[in-house]
Write a protein that holds these residues in place. Structure first.
Motif, short mmCIF file in Angstrom:
data_model
loop_
_atom_site.label_atom_id
_atom_site.label_comp_id
_atom_site.label_asym_id
_atom_site.label_seq_id
_atom_site.Cartn_x
_atom_site.Cartn_y
_atom_site.Cartn_z
N MET A 1 0.72 -1.14 0.07
CA MET A 1 -0.03 0.02 -0.05
C MET A 1 0.68 1.21 0.18
SD MET A 1 -3.18 1.01 2.69
CE MET A 1 -2.10 1.06 4.08
N MET A 2 0.66 2.25 -0.73
CA MET A 2 1.28 3.25 -0.82
C MET A 2 1.15 4.04 0.36
SD MET A 2 1.01 6.09 -3.94
CE MET A 2 2.12 7.07 -4.35
N GLN A 3 2.38 4.59 0.80
CA GLN A 3 2.76 5.49 2.02
C GLN A 3 2.41 6.88 2.01
OE1 GLN A 3 2.74 4.27 5.35
NE2 GLN A 3 2.31 2.05 4.10
N PRO A 4 1.78 7.59 2.79
CA PRO A 4 1.42 9.04 2.49
C PRO A 4 2.98 9.68 2.49
CG PRO A 4 0.55 8.57 4.65
CD PRO A 4 0.82 7.13 4.06
N ALA A 5 2.88 10.93 1.96
CA ALA A 5 4.22 11.62 1.90
C ALA A 5 4.60 12.14 3.38
CB ALA A 5 4.28 12.60 0.98
N HIS A 6 3.82 12.42 4.20
CA HIS A 6 3.97 12.65 5.50
C HIS A 6 3.21 11.98 6.48
CE1 HIS A 6 6.23 16.38 4.75
NE2 HIS A 6 5.47 16.32 3.67
N PRO A 7 3.56 10.89 7.11
CA PRO A 7 2.76 10.30 8.02
C PRO A 7 1.88 10.98 9.26
CG PRO A 7 5.25 9.59 8.12
CD PRO A 7 5.04 10.61 7.49
N MET A 8 0.85 10.37 9.60
CA MET A 8 0.12 11.38 10.60
C MET A 8 0.91 11.34 11.72
SD MET A 8 -3.24 11.99 10.35
CE MET A 8 -4.15 11.55 11.79
N HIS A 9 0.98 12.78 12.05
CA HIS A 9 1.60 13.38 12.95
C HIS A 9 0.61 13.05 14.49
CE1 HIS A 9 0.57 17.40 11.60
NE2 HIS A 9 0.03 17.32 13.01
N SER A 10 1.02 13.03 15.61
CA SER A 10 0.22 12.72 16.74
C SER A 10 -0.21 14.51 17.18
CB SER A 10 1.12 12.06 17.93
OG SER A 10 0.31 12.28 19.08
N VAL A 11 -1.67 14.51 17.29
CA VAL A 11 -2.18 15.57 17.36
C VAL A 11 -3.16 15.21 18.63
CG1 VAL A 11 -2.14 16.53 15.18
CG2 VAL A 11 -4.02 15.07 15.83
N ASN A 12 -3.36 16.46 19.23
CA ASN A 12 -4.52 16.44 20.48
C ASN A 12 -5.38 17.83 20.18
OD1 ASN A 12 -3.16 18.27 22.23
ND2 ASN A 12 -1.65 16.67 22.25
N ALA A 13 -6.11 17.57 21.17
CA ALA A 13 -7.22 18.88 21.17
C ALA A 13 -6.53 20.12 21.60
CB ALA A 13 -8.07 18.80 22.15
N GLU A 14 -5.01 20.23 22.13
CA GLU A 14 -4.54 21.33 22.61
C GLU A 14 -3.68 21.96 21.46
OE1 GLU A 14 -4.83 23.03 25.66
OE2 GLU A 14 -6.26 21.90 26.19
N ALA A 15 -3.70 21.13 20.28
CA ALA A 15 -2.89 21.61 19.33
C ALA A 15 -3.48 22.71 18.62
CB ALA A 15 -2.50 20.50 18.27
N PRO A 16 -2.85 23.64 17.94
CA PRO A 16 -3.43 24.69 17.00
C PRO A 16 -3.96 24.29 15.90
CG PRO A 16 -1.04 24.81 17.02
CD PRO A 16 -1.33 23.56 17.92
N ILE A 17 -4.89 25.09 15.35
CA ILE A 17 -5.44 25.25 14.17
C ILE A 17 -4.69 26.27 13.25
CG2 ILE A 17 -7.33 25.79 12.62
CD1 ILE A 17 -9.01 25.37 15.13
N GLY A 18 -4.00 25.92 12.06
CA GLY A 18 -3.41 26.60 10.95
C GLY A 18 -4.41 27.32 10.22
N VAL A 19 -4.18 28.37 9.56
CA VAL A 19 -4.97 29.04 8.72
C VAL A 19 -4.16 29.79 7.77
CG1 VAL A 19 -6.71 30.88 8.22
CG2 VAL A 19 -6.51 29.48 10.24
#
Length: 280
Positions: free
Chosen positions: A1-19
């Motif tokens: 199976m093809m791997q994404p260019a950037h593996p899912m990094h660990s995120v949680n509710a405290e992480a910011p939203i990027g705009v």
């Protein structure tokens, strides 16, 4: 199976939203996000050093948008809002492919709500030339036009983003530009105008003044910033990533002048985040 260019990094509710946007236009979307999700940490990226995006080739837009997205994901964001119509049309598919599974929201001209709002069946769409010629936009236009029997009158607004970036919101030059773009749409019978670039809500009052002077019929203006914020909230809730409470932090990055972006935050939103100039 093809791997994404950037593996899912660990995120949680405290992480910011990027705009991000090509410049200050995305602040019109940020204000809706800030209002609807007051507890969320936000990171805003203004790519003003490479603005405007509206006259750029699609390949360039994809490459540039991916570079900005990589920077923001490198800051540990939990979601990304592409607060630029031109970048959304050109690059959101590539961004989603590189970060599969991440909450990623784009903006697009509000053709569907405009078709529901019009009585005359004619809708004027104010946007950049790149947005109006993008395959994604044209496909959306054709679908909605066919389903709703609506005629969309497309008006590229050359030079308008530049004026807004300069803070020339109500200058004679800006008013003259807008009159040249809006009045013909009104004469052609448009009773609904779509603000198809995130910069344009900042000249909404100028547009309303032109409408009041020249229109012989009621005219509705469509801005999708509120809908974008609602969609972001739904995605975060579905992923269990809503930050429920606490004091929110706001910071900004720009590829141009930090002081200019700080002035835009203060003048347009009444906010004073820490701003850093970066080379991305």
């Amino acid at each position: 199976m093809m791997q994404p260019a950037h593996p899912m990094h660990s995120v949680n509710a405290e992480a910011p939203i990027g705009v991000f946007d090509s410049g200050v236009g995305g602040l019109s979307v940020l204000r809706h996000i800030h209002a609807q999700l007051p507890h969320e940490h936000l990171v805003y990226f203004a790519d003003s050093g490479h603005a405007p995006y509206g006259d750029r080739a699609e390949a360039w837009l994809v490459e540039r948008s991916l570079a900005v997205a990589r920077f923001l994901f490198g800051q540990g964001i939990k979601a990304l809002v592409v607060a630029c119509n031109t970048a959304t049309v050109a690059a959101i598919k590539a961004i989603r492919a590189e970060w599969p599974g991440m909450p990623i929201v784009g903006v697009e001209p509000g053709l569907k709500p405009a078709a529901a709002a019009t009585s005359s069946g004619k809708v004027g769409v104010l946007a950049t030339d790149s947005t109006l010629h993008g395959a994604k936009f044209l496909q959306l236009r054709d679908q909605i036009a066919s389903a709703s029997n609506t005629e969309f009158l497309l008006q590229p607004c050359i030079g308008l983003v530049d004026q807004i970036e300069l803070g020339e919101l109500g200058s004679k030059e800006t008013v003259a530009l807008l009159e040249g773009y809006v009045v013909p749409l009104l004469k052609d019978g448009a009773d609904t105008l779509v603000l198809g670039c995130t910069h344009y809500p900042f000249v909404e009052q100028v547009i309303r003044g032109i409408v009041a002077e020249h229109a012989t019929h009621p005219v509705a203006l469509i801005d999708t910033g509120d809908a974008v914020a609602r969609q972001l909230a739904r995605l975060l809730e579905g992923a269990g990533l809503l930050r429920p409470a606490g004091t929110a932090q706001l910071r900004g990055y720009t590829t141009a002048s930090a002081s200019v972006l700080a002035d835009a935050f203060r003048g347009l939103l009444g906010l004073a985040p820490v701003i850093e100039a970066v080379d991305v």
